[in-house]
Design a protein around this motif. Structure first.
Motif, mmCIF file in Angstrom:
data_model
loop_
_atom_site.group_PDB
_atom_site.id
_atom_site.type_symbol
_atom_site.label_atom_id
_atom_site.label_comp_id
_atom_site.label_asym_id
_atom_site.label_seq_id
_atom_site.Cartn_x
_atom_site.Cartn_y
_atom_site.Cartn_z
ATOM 1 N N TYR A 188 37.334 40.751 30.110
ATOM 2 C CA TYR A 188 36.007 39.984 29.766
ATOM 3 C C TYR A 188 36.202 39.574 28.200
ATOM 4 O O TYR A 188 35.267 39.959 27.460
ATOM 5 N N GLY A 215 37.752 48.740 34.348
ATOM 6 C CA GLY A 215 36.940 48.183 35.587
ATOM 7 C C GLY A 215 38.067 47.621 36.353
ATOM 8 O O GLY A 215 37.555 46.704 37.150
ATOM 9 N N LYS A 260 34.215 52.314 40.447
ATOM 10 C CA LYS A 260 33.671 51.565 39.745
ATOM 11 C C LYS A 260 34.592 50.294 39.366
ATOM 12 O O LYS A 260 34.277 49.628 38.153
ATOM 13 N N GLU A 271 35.448 46.367 38.884
ATOM 14 C CA GLU A 271 34.698 45.486 38.768
ATOM 15 C C GLU A 271 35.765 44.011 39.226
ATOM 16 O O GLU A 271 35.502 43.155 39.805
ATOM 17 N N LYS A 287 31.885 40.951 42.275
ATOM 18 C CA LYS A 287 33.182 41.353 41.967
ATOM 19 C C LYS A 287 34.305 40.251 41.530
ATOM 20 O O LYS A 287 34.049 39.048 42.257
#
Ligand SMILES: Nc1ncnc2c1ncn2[C@@H]1O[C@H](COP(=O)(O)OP(=O)(O)O)[C@@H](O)[C@H]1O
Ligand SMILES: [Mg+2]
Length: 507
Positions: free
Chosen positions: A65, A81, A159, A161, A192
């Motif tokens: 990200y 993630g 968790k 992503e 996702k």
């Protein structure tokens, strides 16, 4: 919103003897299903193991990200993630689904593992993404397809992503593949990002939004799935034109070469697996046997090759009965066998390519000769035959002294195919002949099967790959629960109809 969920730039990974990743760039946008494709050994798993923190790159940068990261281990990747479902599952069979999922991260209430809570969490995740997994059953009772879903839940529970799946379809039946793709789409709808490694092009076309291609450790290209085709991807993967559809003329079947009548057999647990199986194959014809794996085809092949006893029924090759003879004698009657499991049955991995190429005939002239009345290996003859086959079957590297265990899967399979063709069989029993084999070698093996047919051999092709069955067969038999449920001409055999028959849905 970040531009890229994953941005790996200029990644190089040098193993002691192999440059597995060579200046690779891999960019994935948030929310896309991104396929990472390439032949065996292209460096895909290495790149993803780096992303998951299992390996450290020799050089290069990673941003998640848009934030630069430097993972010391999978813990760091998970904290960012990222989750990974490996090729080989890592579940503990005697534990329940929920116990496996929470392992290492148990929700506890005053130090006591809260099983009820764990079951609920797993049930919620299962429902949210349409995974249909019961948290309370033991993993040892599950099919491979469901085990894979447990691995996915495990990743979601932590968790993730960004989900990485390394060749997830390799172990699945066609139906399970469809279900997995549904699950991936459901994950995508809920935000996702998914990276799926595969070398099956029809899967890339079916499920992905974007594709990155690697070849021999290098980045080759990145394209939107809707703007590309299987042909273009195959060319990128292999580095040359590949014909995905084998060219073949009309079959000119001659007389019947092979016949099985009313075969019955039992499996290793002594339960019936074959019920009254009858088949015949003519010279110059490919009979395809289609079926979902586990419906008796492996056992049928074993019965025909002399590796499993027929309890009832007869097998004829060129009008001679060969029922329950030894594999060696059956071979001498003119049966070639490309086995399903080339590691167990097809090759001796710590023998050279040359020795593997004469396996089964090594005790016979011209590979032995008499010197002063004693039989010795005729090495010049063995070497000459091996060199000829290595060249003709394009076995790489072209070195007859290389150990078979050092070859890639595709090249190992070429060794088996070369040997079986060289015996000049009347009937060729080809069981899953291109499983785990790269695209370039698939093309080669398919052309060889057609060539064998055109030379007048009878070919019995057993494959769980419907595309393969449809593109090669002159007639198609379908096996379901150990019975032949129909024999169709290529015209009658649409994919839908075969799919229905293969799952017991009638003719
Ligand atoms: N741990 C390792 N040590 C040494 N060589 C490795 C290791 N892992 C992979 N390789 C080599 O790196 C190359 C790329 O392998 P891999 O990433 O597994 O390819 P792919 O997943 O595309 O089939 C291969 O030549 C393989 O033998
Ligand atoms: Mg791999």
């Amino acid at each position: 919103m970040a531009e890229y969920a994953v941005a790996m730039r200029n990644i190089t990974k040098q193993f002691p003897r192999v440059l597995a990743n060579d200046d690779v760039t891999f960019l994935v946008r948030p929310g896309e299903i991104h396929a990472l494709v390439g032949e065996n050994g292209a460096g895909k798993s290495t790149l993803m193991n780096i992303l998951y923190g299992l390996l450290r790159p020799t050089s290069g940068t990673i941003a998640i990200y848009d934030k630069p990261v430097d993972f010391q281990g999978p813990g760091d990747a998970i904290a960012n993630g990222i989750g990974m479902v490996h090729q080989h599952f890592m579940l503990i069979p005697p534990l329940t689904v929920a116990e496996n999922v929470i392992l290492g991260q148990e929700p506890s209430h005053r130090g006591i593992v809260d099983v009820t809570h764990a079951n609920k969490m797993v049930r919620d995740l299962s429902e949210q993404y349409g995974l249909k997994v019961d948290p309370t059953v033991k993993v040892e009772t599950l099919t491979v397809g469901i085990e894979q879903r447990v691995e996915i839940i495990k990743v979601l529970y932590r968790k993730a992503e960004i989900l990485i799946l390394d060749e997830p379809t390799a172990v699945l039946t066609p139906q399970e593949v469809d279900e997995l793709f549904e699950i991936l789409r459901s994950l995508q709808r809920q935000g996702k990002t998914i990276i799926i490694i595969t070398h099956k092009l029809q899967e890339v076309m079916a499920v992905s939004d974007m594709v990155t291609v690697m070849r021999r450790g290098k980045y080759v290209g990145n394209v939107a799935t809707k703007d590309t085709s299987k042909e273009e991807l195959a060319n990128m993967m292999v580095g040359r034109q590949v014909l995905l559809q084998v060219e073949r003329g009309q079959a000119k079947p001659g007389k019947e070469v092979f016949r099985a009548e009313g075969l019955h057999a039992v499996n290793n647990k002594r339960l019936p697996v074959l019920h009254d199986v009858s088949l015949s194959v003519r010279a110059g014809e490919i009979l395809g046997l289609a079926g979902v794996e586990g419906n008796g085809q492996s056992e049928l092949v074993e019965v025909l090759a002399g590796l499993r006893k027929a309890e009832k029924g007869r097998v004829y090759l060129d009008e001679q009965e060969i029922t329950n003879l030894s594999p060696r004698v059956i071979k001498e009657h003119g049966m070639g066998h490309i086995p399903e499991d080339r590691h167990r049955r097809g090759l001796i991995l710590d023998y050279s390519v040359a020795k593997n190429l004469i396996l089964g005939l090594h005790h016979r002239i011209p590979f032995v000769k008499k010197v002063l009345g004693i039989e010795v290996m005729n090495f010049p003859q063995i070497h000459q035959t091996a060199d000829k086959l290595v060249e003709e079957f394009d076995i790489r590297p072209p070195d007859r002294e290389n150990l078979a265990g050092n070859l890639s899967g595709g090249n190992q399979q070429k060794v088996v195919v070369a040997r079986e063709f060289n015996h000049n069989p009347r009937l060729l029993l080809a069981a899953q002949p291109t499983r785990g084999v790269d695209v370039g070698s698939i093309e080669f093996i398919h052309r060889r099967l057609i060539q064998a047919r055109d030379e007048g051999k009878a070919v019995l092709l057993i494959s769980a790959d419907l595309e393969e069955i449809l593109s090669l067969s002159d007639r198609i038999a379908v096996i379901y629960e150990g019975k032949i449920v129909g024999i169709l001409s290529p015209k009658e055999a649409t994919e839908e109809r075969l799919g229905l028959m293969m799952t017991g849905g009638g003719q």
